[in-house]
Design an enzyme around this catalytic site. Structure first.
Site, PDB file in Angstrom:
ATOM      1  N   ARG A   1       0.834  -1.207   0.000  1.00 31.29           N
ATOM      2  CA  ARG A   1       0.000   0.000   0.000  1.00 31.29           C
ATOM      3  C   ARG A   1       0.862   1.248   0.000  1.00 31.29           C
ATOM      4  O   ARG A   1       0.619   2.189  -0.752  1.00 31.29           O
ATOM      5  CB  ARG A   1      -0.918  -0.014   1.223  1.00 31.29           C
ATOM      6  CG  ARG A   1      -2.236  -0.755   1.043  1.00 31.29           C
ATOM      7  CD  ARG A   1      -2.070  -2.217   0.570  1.00 31.29           C
ATOM      8  NE  ARG A   1      -3.344  -2.903   0.520  1.00 31.29           N
ATOM      9  CZ  ARG A   1      -3.849  -3.618   1.529  1.00 31.29           C
ATOM     10  NH1 ARG A   1      -3.170  -3.752   2.670  1.00 31.29           N
ATOM     11  NH2 ARG A   1      -5.015  -4.224   1.393  1.00 31.29           N
TER      12      ARG A   1
ATOM     13  N   ASP B   1      -0.410  -6.598  -3.516  1.00 28.56           N
ATOM     14  CA  ASP B   1      -1.800  -6.334  -3.159  1.00 28.56           C
ATOM     15  C   ASP B   1      -2.467  -5.612  -4.323  1.00 28.56           C
ATOM     16  O   ASP B   1      -1.852  -5.401  -5.376  1.00 28.56           O
ATOM     17  CB  ASP B   1      -1.900  -5.516  -1.866  1.00 28.56           C
ATOM     18  CG  ASP B   1      -3.100  -5.927  -1.021  1.00 28.56           C
ATOM     19  OD1 ASP B   1      -4.240  -5.734  -1.502  1.00 28.56           O
ATOM     20  OD2 ASP B   1      -2.905  -6.436   0.091  1.00 28.56           O
TER      21      ASP B   1
ATOM     22  N   HIS C   1      -6.893  -9.861  -3.649  1.00 36.53           N
ATOM     23  CA  HIS C   1      -5.894  -8.783  -3.566  1.00 36.53           C
ATOM     24  C   HIS C   1      -4.962  -8.851  -4.783  1.00 36.53           C
ATOM     25  O   HIS C   1      -3.742  -8.723  -4.663  1.00 36.53           O
ATOM     26  CB  HIS C   1      -5.107  -8.887  -2.265  1.00 36.53           C
ATOM     27  CG  HIS C   1      -5.927  -8.558  -1.049  1.00 36.53           C
ATOM     28  ND1 HIS C   1      -6.340  -7.275  -0.753  1.00 36.53           N
ATOM     29  CD2 HIS C   1      -6.444  -9.354  -0.071  1.00 36.53           C
ATOM     30  CE1 HIS C   1      -7.064  -7.295   0.367  1.00 36.53           C
ATOM     31  NE2 HIS C   1      -7.150  -8.537   0.792  1.00 36.53           N
TER      32      HIS C   1
ATOM     33  N   ASP D   1      -6.685 -14.254   1.967  1.00 34.47           N
ATOM     34  CA  ASP D   1      -7.692 -13.516   2.730  1.00 34.47           C
ATOM     35  C   ASP D   1      -8.577 -12.690   1.808  1.00 34.47           C
ATOM     36  O   ASP D   1      -8.183 -12.301   0.716  1.00 34.47           O
ATOM     37  CB  ASP D   1      -7.013 -12.590   3.741  1.00 34.47           C
ATOM     38  CG  ASP D   1      -6.121 -11.555   3.064  1.00 34.47           C
ATOM     39  OD1 ASP D   1      -5.315 -11.949   2.194  1.00 34.47           O
ATOM     40  OD2 ASP D   1      -6.227 -10.357   3.380  1.00 34.47           O
ATOM     41  N   GLU D   2      -9.782 -12.411   2.279  1.00 34.82           N
ATOM     42  CA  GLU D   2     -10.703 -11.437   1.682  1.00 34.82           C
ATOM     43  C   GLU D   2     -10.888 -11.644   0.181  1.00 34.82           C
ATOM     44  O   GLU D   2     -10.982 -10.698  -0.589  1.00 34.82           O
ATOM     45  CB  GLU D   2     -10.223 -10.009   1.973  1.00 34.82           C
ATOM     46  CG  GLU D   2     -10.210  -9.678   3.458  1.00 34.82           C
ATOM     47  CD  GLU D   2      -9.713  -8.278   3.759  1.00 34.82           C
ATOM     48  OE1 GLU D   2     -10.177  -7.697   4.756  1.00 34.82           O
ATOM     49  OE2 GLU D   2      -8.865  -7.769   2.998  1.00 34.82           O
TER      50      GLU D   2
ATOM     51  N   TRP E   1      -6.093 -14.218  11.959  1.00 35.96           N
ATOM     52  CA  TRP E   1      -6.229 -12.766  12.085  1.00 35.96           C
ATOM     53  C   TRP E   1      -7.645 -12.342  12.450  1.00 35.96           C
ATOM     54  O   TRP E   1      -7.833 -11.291  13.046  1.00 35.96           O
ATOM     55  CB  TRP E   1      -5.788 -12.080  10.790  1.00 35.96           C
ATOM     56  CG  TRP E   1      -6.747 -12.177   9.644  1.00 35.96           C
ATOM     57  CD1 TRP E   1      -6.879 -13.200   8.771  1.00 35.96           C
ATOM     58  CD2 TRP E   1      -7.698 -11.181   9.234  1.00 35.96           C
ATOM     59  NE1 TRP E   1      -7.849 -12.931   7.841  1.00 35.96           N
ATOM     60  CE2 TRP E   1      -8.375 -11.694   8.098  1.00 35.96           C
ATOM     61  CE3 TRP E   1      -8.044  -9.918   9.713  1.00 35.96           C
ATOM     62  CZ2 TRP E   1      -9.378 -10.976   7.443  1.00 35.96           C
ATOM     63  CZ3 TRP E   1      -9.049  -9.216   9.056  1.00 35.96           C
ATOM     64  CH2 TRP E   1      -9.700  -9.737   7.938  1.00 35.96           C
TER      65      TRP E   1
ATOM     66  N   TYR F   1      -3.124  -5.594  15.514  1.00 42.41           N
ATOM     67  CA  TYR F   1      -3.005  -4.787  14.296  1.00 42.41           C
ATOM     68  C   TYR F   1      -2.528  -3.386  14.697  1.00 42.41           C
ATOM     69  O   TYR F   1      -3.252  -2.636  15.350  1.00 42.41           O
ATOM     70  CB  TYR F   1      -4.342  -4.721  13.562  1.00 42.41           C
ATOM     71  CG  TYR F   1      -4.525  -5.822  12.546  1.00 42.41           C
ATOM     72  CD1 TYR F   1      -3.950  -7.081  12.726  1.00 42.41           C
ATOM     73  CD2 TYR F   1      -5.280  -5.620  11.393  1.00 42.41           C
ATOM     74  CE1 TYR F   1      -4.114  -8.092  11.809  1.00 42.41           C
ATOM     75  CE2 TYR F   1      -5.453  -6.624  10.454  1.00 42.41           C
ATOM     76  CZ  TYR F   1      -4.862  -7.856  10.668  1.00 42.41           C
ATOM     77  OH  TYR F   1      -5.034  -8.862   9.742  1.00 42.41           O
TER      78      TYR F   1
ATOM     79  N   ASP G   1      -1.902  -0.765  12.865  1.00 41.84           N
ATOM     80  CA  ASP G   1      -2.433   0.406  12.167  1.00 41.84           C
ATOM     81  C   ASP G   1      -3.698   0.919  12.842  1.00 41.84           C
ATOM     82  O   ASP G   1      -4.210   1.978  12.455  1.00 41.84           O
ATOM     83  CB  ASP G   1      -2.703   0.089  10.699  1.00 41.84           C
ATOM     84  CG  ASP G   1      -3.427  -1.220  10.489  1.00 41.84           C
ATOM     85  OD1 ASP G   1      -3.125  -2.176  11.216  1.00 41.84           O
ATOM     86  OD2 ASP G   1      -4.291  -1.300   9.595  1.00 41.84           O
TER      87      ASP G   1
ATOM     88  N   TRP H   1      -0.530  -2.746   8.542  1.00 46.06           N
ATOM     89  CA  TRP H   1      -1.023  -2.427   7.210  1.00 46.06           C
ATOM     90  C   TRP H   1      -0.860  -0.929   7.003  1.00 46.06           C
ATOM     91  O   TRP H   1      -1.081  -0.142   7.912  1.00 46.06           O
ATOM     92  CB  TRP H   1      -2.484  -2.856   7.069  1.00 46.06           C
ATOM     93  CG  TRP H   1      -2.687  -4.308   7.361  1.00 46.06           C
ATOM     94  CD1 TRP H   1      -3.161  -4.869   8.502  1.00 46.06           C
ATOM     95  CD2 TRP H   1      -2.375  -5.402   6.489  1.00 46.06           C
ATOM     96  NE1 TRP H   1      -3.180  -6.240   8.401  1.00 46.06           N
ATOM     97  CE2 TRP H   1      -2.699  -6.590   7.171  1.00 46.06           C
ATOM     98  CE3 TRP H   1      -1.857  -5.485   5.192  1.00 46.06           C
ATOM     99  CZ2 TRP H   1      -2.530  -7.851   6.602  1.00 46.06           C
ATOM    100  CZ3 TRP H   1      -1.684  -6.741   4.627  1.00 46.06           C
ATOM    101  CH2 TRP H   1      -2.027  -7.906   5.322  1.00 46.06           C
ATOM    102  N   THR H   2      -0.491  -0.532   5.784  1.00 46.64           N
ATOM    103  CA  THR H   2      -0.002   0.834   5.603  1.00 46.64           C
ATOM    104  C   THR H   2      -0.895   1.703   4.715  1.00 46.64           C
ATOM    105  O   THR H   2      -0.413   2.684   4.137  1.00 46.64           O
ATOM    106  CB  THR H   2       1.423   0.817   5.018  1.00 46.64           C
ATOM    107  OG1 THR H   2       1.390   0.178   3.727  1.00 46.64           O
ATOM    108  CG2 THR H   2       2.387   0.102   5.944  1.00 46.64           C
ATOM    109  N   GLU H   3      -2.181   1.381   4.601  1.00 39.94           N
ATOM    110  CA  GLU H   3      -3.052   2.265   3.822  1.00 39.94           C
ATOM    111  C   GLU H   3      -2.897   3.725   4.254  1.00 39.94           C
ATOM    112  O   GLU H   3      -2.870   4.626   3.426  1.00 39.94           O
ATOM    113  CB  GLU H   3      -4.524   1.860   3.993  1.00 39.94           C
ATOM    114  CG  GLU H   3      -4.897   0.554   3.323  1.00 39.94           C
ATOM    115  CD  GLU H   3      -4.882  -0.600   4.298  1.00 39.94           C
ATOM    116  OE1 GLU H   3      -4.046  -0.562   5.227  1.00 39.94           O
ATOM    117  OE2 GLU H   3      -5.684  -1.533   4.142  1.00 39.94           O
TER     118      GLU H   3
END
Length: 784
Positions: free
Chosen positions: A186, A215, A286, A348-349, A415, A440, A442, A490-492
């Site tokens: 990210r 991602d 992703h 994931d997701e 997670w 987490y 973030d 996570w670096t959004e």
């Protein structure tokens, strides 16, 4: 804007005296006097706490003439790390030499035949005449060197010099997997920044660097067979003003990837510090950056752009044989770059909508005899797992890989709480515990207005520390499957390395103790007493940790002609304050109960430990005007609105500091509880507008709006809460003013009552959204 202190001020936060602070009782106001007259204790500076420590008498004095003995390359490597740390943090220049024929001094020994308790275990013995650090393995000796460095007291340039307290330590880690994950997809970090984090991990005795390299928003690893992955997938155009040159209007791409040479360098650098790098190549979801580079990998075959939005995206890899071959070719290069046991494949997701809608995917499912899309993902993961096993590696993935079945050799990273980890362990899979609710990084760590952008909710230092990786409900015979614990960043919202450091430190210290120290030796109050020494080490080693946990926050209640001020430190350190504008010191009044002050009033306050302020003093000024203003951080969220609170950054300017807003993206609404409207004639709102850069997948129906009555929507003000009557409706303009903000003013009927004021933006304004910056009450006549 971020209301944070400058880097220069941060460097002044903790004096070297805190390194001598000792255990002194619980951190509360009653113990404040005791904590400021603490007696030096060798255990007071150690993070993580060792298994066994026994203090002795006397101390070992060090100088540049102190011999450091190390026989053999591995012992010399540990000794050199100790010497380098000592030089940087204490100004002490030590020379490492062979131990042959030399007595006294500091000795580093590897005794492969001795039983220290495992390859990462070590022993330390400090006496007034000699120091010995020993272990059976280079890993243990390195961790012994870290502990010896933490024991150093004093400074080479000060009276008394540098010394080690007499002590005996026997130590070994609780878990074999002590991990930290960094998302470089990210937002991208330089090689030097990655190395700085690896150095910090090593000094926390962490040994796994999980590197999230791909991602939707970026592909960060060079794959020579498929160069477009990095060249195309490594660039995106940020949303809004952040992706536009203000002078020319041209797009400004955000790009970055690591060459294979750089990756080899980083992996080797980590290995020198006994850290294994676990790369993550995320499949089957992703995937948008990869599909942007090679559209034939996608389900639709259509050209897409590297995603510039956050959230859960629906782009998946397809399940053609050619795509599996592509991914296997990618993994073949990844395996060559990363020699560790594990390769992370994400999992994931992976929203299955594209697979469900694709006739070709449905036909492939029938060809493969698969009942549903969960089974198809299981097939996908098993295919990756077979490829990795054939090359001597093990697959690890997020807990969604359990869905549809999993090969017994696969390892699960839990997670979504700990339930996936429990289920995986019961099925015989190894597990790494990393629940978002506790680990987490973030997520915001305090409710300070000085926190940078971050995810909803809060993960405090205490939450990280108190997390127990082995669930008490897990059967004893299955607990061996819990390999360890990991924190993830996570670096959004971590656009800069300064923010990365803020999110990681000091919470990484809490993780380190959770991962290393036996459960019965962990004690949160004791950890807090040792934390100031760790903060000093951070700064000595060039790390800028978060200061928000050490600030003093003030909650004010306006009375008639006075204010009641409650002071608090997020970590519970004793608070001292002044009321005359002077700098609080160790002799200032200690805060014990809310202060009733006549207006106007100024309160300066700081949290203290060991007689030293832990952060620059906060100055809180109260007068009639300030008490009639609430910023977005001070406002509440509206109840019963499916809220998802985020702390978001503005999209501009392209360079430099940007405004930050607290907003619930599911329902743009803010609440001022118990607003005092006596004598108030009007309300003034300052609002900004930012891009709506989120994909919510199946959560999208949770996003609600009040219907708009005008072309661009309105700001609706209600009294008595969000179900109360409307007291103002203000039409919104088509766009904000040149500075990105608008100011709206609405008349109010004066009342003697306090009421909950609710402020809501109407309508679906995507691709942008209005966000509230501050609210001001405007009196119509002087208040008593």
């Amino acid at each position: 804007m971020i209301r944070a202190c400058s880097p220069l001020l941060r460097t002044l936060l903790i004096g070297l005296a805190v390194l001598l602070a000792a255990a002194c009782g619980p951190l509360d106001a009653a113990s404040a006097g005791a904590e400021e007259t603490a007696v030096p204790d060798p255990a007071a500076a150690l993070v993580p706490a060792p298994v066994s420590l026994r203090a002795g008498d006397g101390r070992f004095a060090l100088s540049a003439a102190t011999p450091v003995h190390a026989e053999g390359a591995d012992a010399a490597a540990a000794a050199r790390h100790f010497a380098a740390y000592a030089a940087r943090s204490h100004g002490l220049a030590l020379e490492v030499g062979s131990g042959q024929g030399r007595a006294g001094g500091i000795r580093f020994d590897i005794d492969a035949g001795a039983d220290f308790g495992g390859p990462e275990a070590y022993a330390i013995e400090v006496a007034p005449e000699t120091v010995r650090v020993s272990a059976a393995d280079p890993r243990g000796l390195f961790y012994g060197a870290v502990t010896l460095w933490q024991l150093l007291q004093g400074d080479a340039d000060r009276t008394g010099g540098v010394a080690l307290p007499a002590v005996r330590i026997q130590d070994a880690p609780r878990f074999g997997w002590r991990g930290f994950m960094l998302d470089s997809a990210r937002h991208f970090q330089s090689v030097e920044e990655i190395k700085q984090l690896l150095d910090a991990m090593a000094r926390h005795k962490l040994n796994v660097f999980h590197w999230h390299l791909t991602d939707d928003q970026g592909w960060r690893i060079e794959i020579r067979r498929y160069p477009r992955l990095a060249e195309v997938g490594g660039c995106r155009i940020p949303a809004g003003d952040g992706g536009v040159d203000p002078g020319t209007g041209a797009p400004v791409p955000y790009c970055g990837y690591y060459t294979q040479a750089q990756i080899r360098d980083i992996v080797a650098y980590a290995a020198e510090r006994h850290i294994t790098v676990v790369p993550e190549i995320d499949v089957p979801g992703h995937a948008q950056a990869a599909v942007a580079a090679y559209p034939e990998l996608g389900v639709t075959g259509e050209q897409v752009e590297v995603l510039n939005e956050w959230g859960v995206n629906q782009t998946l890899f397809n399940v053609e044989e050619s795509t599996f071959e592509f991914l296997e070719n990618v993994l073949a290069e990844v395996v060559e770059l990363f020699p560790g046991t594990y390769i992370h494949v994400g999992g994931d997701e992976a929203v299955k909508d594209q697979w469900q809608a694709s006739e070709r995917v449905q036909a492939r499912m029938r060809e493969l005899g698969l009942a549903d899309e969960a089974a198809l993902q299981s097939h996908f993961i098993k295919r990756m797992e077979r490829f990795l096993v054939a090359r001597g590696r093990r697959l690890i993935g997020w807990d969604e890989i359990l869905e549809g079945g999993l090969p017994p050799e696969a390892t699960v990273m839990s997670w979504r709480g700990i339930e996936g980890g429990i289920e995986a362990a019961r099925q015989g899979h190894d597990v790494v515990m990393t629940p978002s609710s506790e680990l987490y990084l973030d997520y915001l760590q305090t409710d300070s207005p000085n926190e940078p952008p971050g995810r909803p909710a809060m993960v405090t230092l205490e939450q990280v520390y108190r997390f127990e990786p082995v669930p008490p409900g897990l059967e004893a015979e299955r607990r061996m499957h819990v390999l360890g614990v990991q924190a993830n960043l996570w670096t959004e919202h971590a656009r800069t390395f300064e923010r990365v450091q803020h999110h990681v430190f000091p919470r990484l210290a809490a993780l380190a103790e959770t991962a290393w120290t036996p459960a019965d030796r962990r004690e949160y109050d004791g950890f807090l007493r040792r934390l100031p020494a760790q903060m000093q080490r951070y700064r000595a080693m060039g790390i800028e940790p978060a200061t928000t946990p050490f600030e003093v926050l003030a909650d004010a209640t306006r009375n008639r002609g006075s204010v009641t001020v409650a002071l608090r430190n997020p970590l519970g350190y004793p608070v001292r304050y002044t009321l005359d504008g002077s700098e609080p010191g160790p002799g200032s009044a200690i805060y014990r109960a809310p202060l009733d002050l006549a207006l106007p009033a100024t309160v300066r306050a700081a949290a203290f430990h060991g007689g030293v302020a832990l952060a620059p003093a906060a100055t809180h000024v109260f007068d009639d005007a300030s008490l009639l203003v609430r910023t977005d951080e001070q406002l509440g969220t509206c109840p019963d609105t499916g809220r998802l609170l985020l702390r978001l950054e503005d999209d501009g300017p392209l360079h430099g500091e940007r405004a930050i807003f607290n907003v619930t993206i599911f329902y743009p609404c803010w609440l001022w509880p118990e607003a005092d409207l006596e004598g108030i004639a009007a309300l003034e709102v300052r609002a900004g507008r930012i891009p709506y850069y989120f994909q919510l997948a199946h959560d999208e129906p949770n996003r609600k709006f009040l219907p708009a009555s005008t072309a661009h929507g309105e700001l609706v003000v209600q009294s008595g809460g969000c179900q109360g009557p409307r007291v103002a409706t203000l039409p919104l303009p088509a766009k904000p003013d040149a500075d990105g903000f608008i100011t709206l003013r609405a008349p109010l009927t004066p009342t003697a009552d306090r009421t909950d004021l609710c402020l809501t933006f109407t309508g679906d304004t995507r691709p942008t959204m209005w966000v509230l910056d501050r609210v001001r009450l405007l009196p119509g006549r002087p208040r008593p």
